[in-house]
Design a protein around this motif. Structure first.
Motif, PDB file in Angstrom:
ATOM      1  N   GLY A 123      51.585  18.948  50.843  1.00 21.02           N
ATOM      2  CA  GLY A 123      51.396  19.537  49.518  1.00 21.02           C
ATOM      3  C   GLY A 123      51.251  21.039  49.589  1.00 21.02           C
ATOM      4  N   PRO A 124      51.252  21.682  48.434  1.00 19.50           N
ATOM      5  CA  PRO A 124      51.174  23.141  48.399  1.00 19.50           C
ATOM      6  C   PRO A 124      49.777  23.668  48.696  1.00 19.50           C
ATOM      7  CG  PRO A 124      51.168  22.264  46.176  1.00 19.50           C
ATOM      8  CD  PRO A 124      51.391  21.087  47.099  1.00 19.50           C
ATOM      9  N   THR A 125      49.722  24.896  49.173  1.00 19.01           N
ATOM     10  CA  THR A 125      48.467  25.627  49.283  1.00 19.01           C
ATOM     11  C   THR A 125      48.090  26.083  47.879  1.00 19.01           C
ATOM     12  OG1 THR A 125      49.023  26.390  51.505  1.00 19.01           O
ATOM     13  CG2 THR A 125      47.374  27.665  50.300  1.00 19.01           C
ATOM     14  N   LEU A 126      46.811  25.951  47.532  1.00 18.26           N
ATOM     15  CA  LEU A 126      46.327  26.365  46.216  1.00 18.26           C
ATOM     16  C   LEU A 126      45.557  27.675  46.364  1.00 18.26           C
ATOM     17  CD1 LEU A 126      44.922  22.928  44.957  1.00 18.26           C
ATOM     18  CD2 LEU A 126      47.272  23.802  44.818  1.00 18.26           C
ATOM     19  N   LEU A 127      45.841  28.628  45.488  1.00 16.82           N
ATOM     20  CA  LEU A 127      45.209  29.935  45.538  1.00 16.82           C
ATOM     21  C   LEU A 127      44.756  30.363  44.156  1.00 16.82           C
ATOM     22  CD1 LEU A 127      44.482  32.744  46.728  1.00 16.82           C
ATOM     23  CD2 LEU A 127      46.906  33.357  46.428  1.00 16.82           C
ATOM     24  N   ASN A 128      43.474  30.632  44.012  1.00 14.86           N
ATOM     25  CA  ASN A 128      42.925  31.283  42.834  1.00 14.86           C
ATOM     26  C   ASN A 128      42.316  32.586  43.343  1.00 14.86           C
ATOM     27  OD1 ASN A 128      41.214  32.222  40.770  1.00 14.86           O
ATOM     28  ND2 ASN A 128      40.923  30.163  39.967  1.00 14.86           N
ATOM     29  N   PRO A 129      42.856  33.743  42.935  1.00 19.10           N
ATOM     30  CA  PRO A 129      42.354  35.008  43.466  1.00 19.10           C
ATOM     31  C   PRO A 129      41.014  35.428  42.879  1.00 19.10           C
ATOM     32  CG  PRO A 129      43.958  35.450  41.778  1.00 19.10           C
ATOM     33  CD  PRO A 129      43.954  33.946  41.987  1.00 19.10           C
ATOM     34  N   GLY A 130      40.512  34.687  41.895  1.00 17.52           N
ATOM     35  CA  GLY A 130      39.318  35.118  41.192  1.00 17.52           C
ATOM     36  C   GLY A 130      39.685  36.204  40.206  1.00 17.52           C
ATOM     37  N   SER A 131      38.739  37.030  39.871  1.00 13.31           N
ATOM     38  CA  SER A 131      38.966  38.134  38.943  1.00 13.31           C
ATOM     39  C   SER A 131      38.524  39.440  39.578  1.00 13.31           C
ATOM     40  CB  SER A 131      38.187  37.914  37.644  1.00 13.31           C
ATOM     41  OG  SER A 131      38.283  39.058  36.807  1.00 13.31           O
ATOM     42  N   HIS A 132      39.410  40.414  39.575  1.00 17.88           N
ATOM     43  CA  HIS A 132      39.066  41.735  40.103  1.00 17.88           C
ATOM     44  C   HIS A 132      38.165  42.505  39.138  1.00 17.88           C
ATOM     45  CE1 HIS A 132      42.541  42.358  37.519  1.00 17.88           C
ATOM     46  NE2 HIS A 132      42.111  43.601  37.359  1.00 17.88           N
ATOM     47  N   ALA A 133      38.164  42.121  37.850  1.00 19.33           N
ATOM     48  CA  ALA A 133      37.505  42.917  36.821  1.00 19.33           C
ATOM     49  C   ALA A 133      36.348  42.221  36.104  1.00 19.33           C
ATOM     50  CB  ALA A 133      38.544  43.337  35.776  1.00 19.33           C
ATOM     51  N   ASP A 134      36.347  40.899  36.095  1.00 21.22           N
ATOM     52  CA  ASP A 134      35.348  40.136  35.341  1.00 21.22           C
ATOM     53  C   ASP A 134      34.940  38.911  36.156  1.00 21.22           C
ATOM     54  OD1 ASP A 134      33.742  39.166  33.281  1.00 21.22           O
ATOM     55  OD2 ASP A 134      35.428  38.384  32.120  1.00 21.22           O
ATOM     56  N   PRO A 135      34.247  39.114  37.289  1.00 24.10           N
ATOM     57  CA  PRO A 135      34.000  38.007  38.215  1.00 24.10           C
ATOM     58  C   PRO A 135      33.013  36.941  37.742  1.00 24.10           C
ATOM     59  CG  PRO A 135      32.935  40.004  39.000  1.00 24.10           C
ATOM     60  CD  PRO A 135      33.760  40.391  37.802  1.00 24.10           C
ATOM     61  N   ARG A 136      32.237  37.227  36.712  1.00 27.58           N
ATOM     62  CA  ARG A 136      31.311  36.250  36.125  1.00 27.58           C
ATOM     63  C   ARG A 136      30.434  35.549  37.164  1.00 27.58           C
ATOM     64  NH1 ARG A 136      35.061  33.638  31.314  1.00 27.58           N
ATOM     65  NH2 ARG A 136      35.497  35.634  30.331  1.00 27.58           N
ATOM     66  N   GLY A 137      29.754  36.341  37.969  1.00 25.33           N
ATOM     67  CA  GLY A 137      28.844  35.790  38.966  1.00 25.33           C
ATOM     68  C   GLY A 137      29.495  35.443  40.287  1.00 25.33           C
ATOM     69  N   ASN A 138      30.803  35.532  40.364  1.00 28.43           N
ATOM     70  CA  ASN A 138      31.536  35.297  41.604  1.00 28.43           C
ATOM     71  C   ASN A 138      31.851  36.640  42.252  1.00 28.43           C
ATOM     72  OD1 ASN A 138      32.044  32.313  41.284  1.00 28.43           O
ATOM     73  ND2 ASN A 138      32.988  33.072  39.414  1.00 28.43           N
ATOM     74  N   ARG A 139      32.361  36.597  43.462  1.00 29.50           N
ATOM     75  CA  ARG A 139      32.805  37.811  44.130  1.00 29.50           C
ATOM     76  C   ARG A 139      34.084  38.291  43.447  1.00 29.50           C
ATOM     77  NH1 ARG A 139      32.645  38.516  50.421  1.00 29.50           N
ATOM     78  NH2 ARG A 139      31.181  36.852  50.031  1.00 29.50           N
ATOM     79  N   PRO A 140      34.192  39.576  43.078  1.00 32.08           N
ATOM     80  CA  PRO A 140      35.447  40.067  42.504  1.00 32.08           C
ATOM     81  C   PRO A 140      36.540  40.008  43.565  1.00 32.08           C
ATOM     82  CG  PRO A 140      33.981  41.912  42.961  1.00 32.08           C
ATOM     83  CD  PRO A 140      33.212  40.644  43.246  1.00 32.08           C
ATOM     84  N   GLY A 141      37.770  39.679  43.156  1.00 32.52           N
ATOM     85  CA  GLY A 141      38.803  39.566  44.168  1.00 32.52           C
ATOM     86  C   GLY A 141      40.225  39.616  43.668  1.00 32.52           C
TER      87      GLY A 141
END
Length: 187
Positions: A123-141
């Motif tokens: 199956g495919p690799t899944l990628l969510n880069p997150g958000s560079h500008a609005d990380p909402r408690g996550n690491r910006p990315g």
């Protein structure tokens, strides 16, 4: 280099700063997985990126939705890529979305959480880069990927590389690497 962004959530600015801005400006291809929010933010990305493949997200205005599809497919360095903002069914739904499109890499957004999931059973690799500008408690990315056949930069030169496909990293706008990405092409 392929650069992947998502979930900008701007009103009049792309919020591209530091390494994220440098990467978008230098990229051969930029993929954005939705939620620019306004046409001004979409246009800011288009003006900086030489080539942009983008989809709309759930928070995009009608004016952005009219300009972008809900899903897209493209190819980078002979690697098929499927792009969506979100897909019902979590990782299983995203994997099915990618398989239906013959993709080795599925790019999504929506959660604002940078995530990579290795493909299983071909199956495919899944990628969510997150958000560079609005990380909402996550690491910006954002994500940066290169063909394994390219002259690789030091940040991925010693990475565990597949025989063919892509290797890359998740990075903060400050340039810190916080995860590695492998996208093997199936034989």
């Amino acid at each position: 280099m392929l650069v992947v962004c998502s979930d900008t959530h701007g009103t009049d600015d792309s919020h591209l700063l530091g390494r994220t801005r440098e990467a978008v400006a230098a990229a051969d291809l930029v993929i954005h997985a939705g939620d620019f929010t306004t046409p001004a933010v979409l246009d800011a990305f288009r003006s900086l990126a030489d080539r942009l493949v983008a989809v709309h997200g759930n928070a995009d205005t009608e004016a952005v939705r009219a300009r972008l599809p809900p899903a897209a497919t493209t190819t980078y360095a002979d690697v098929p890529v499927a792009v969506t903002h979100t897909e019902r069914g979590g990782a299983t739904g995203l994997s099915l979305f990618g398989r239906e499109r013959g993709a080795a890499l599925v790019v999504s957004g929506h959660t604002h959480r940078p995530t990579t999931v290795a493909g299983d059973d071909g199956g495919p690799t899944l990628l969510n880069p997150g958000s560079h500008a609005d990380p909402r408690g996550n690491r910006p990315g954002h994500a940066e990927l290169w063909s394994v056949d390219a002259d690789l930069p030091p940040v991925v030169r010693d990475a565990d590389r597949p025989a063919s496909g892509l290797v890359g990293v998740l990075r903060t706008p400050d340039g810190d690497v916080f995860d590695r990405i492998r996208v093997p092409l199936q034989d």
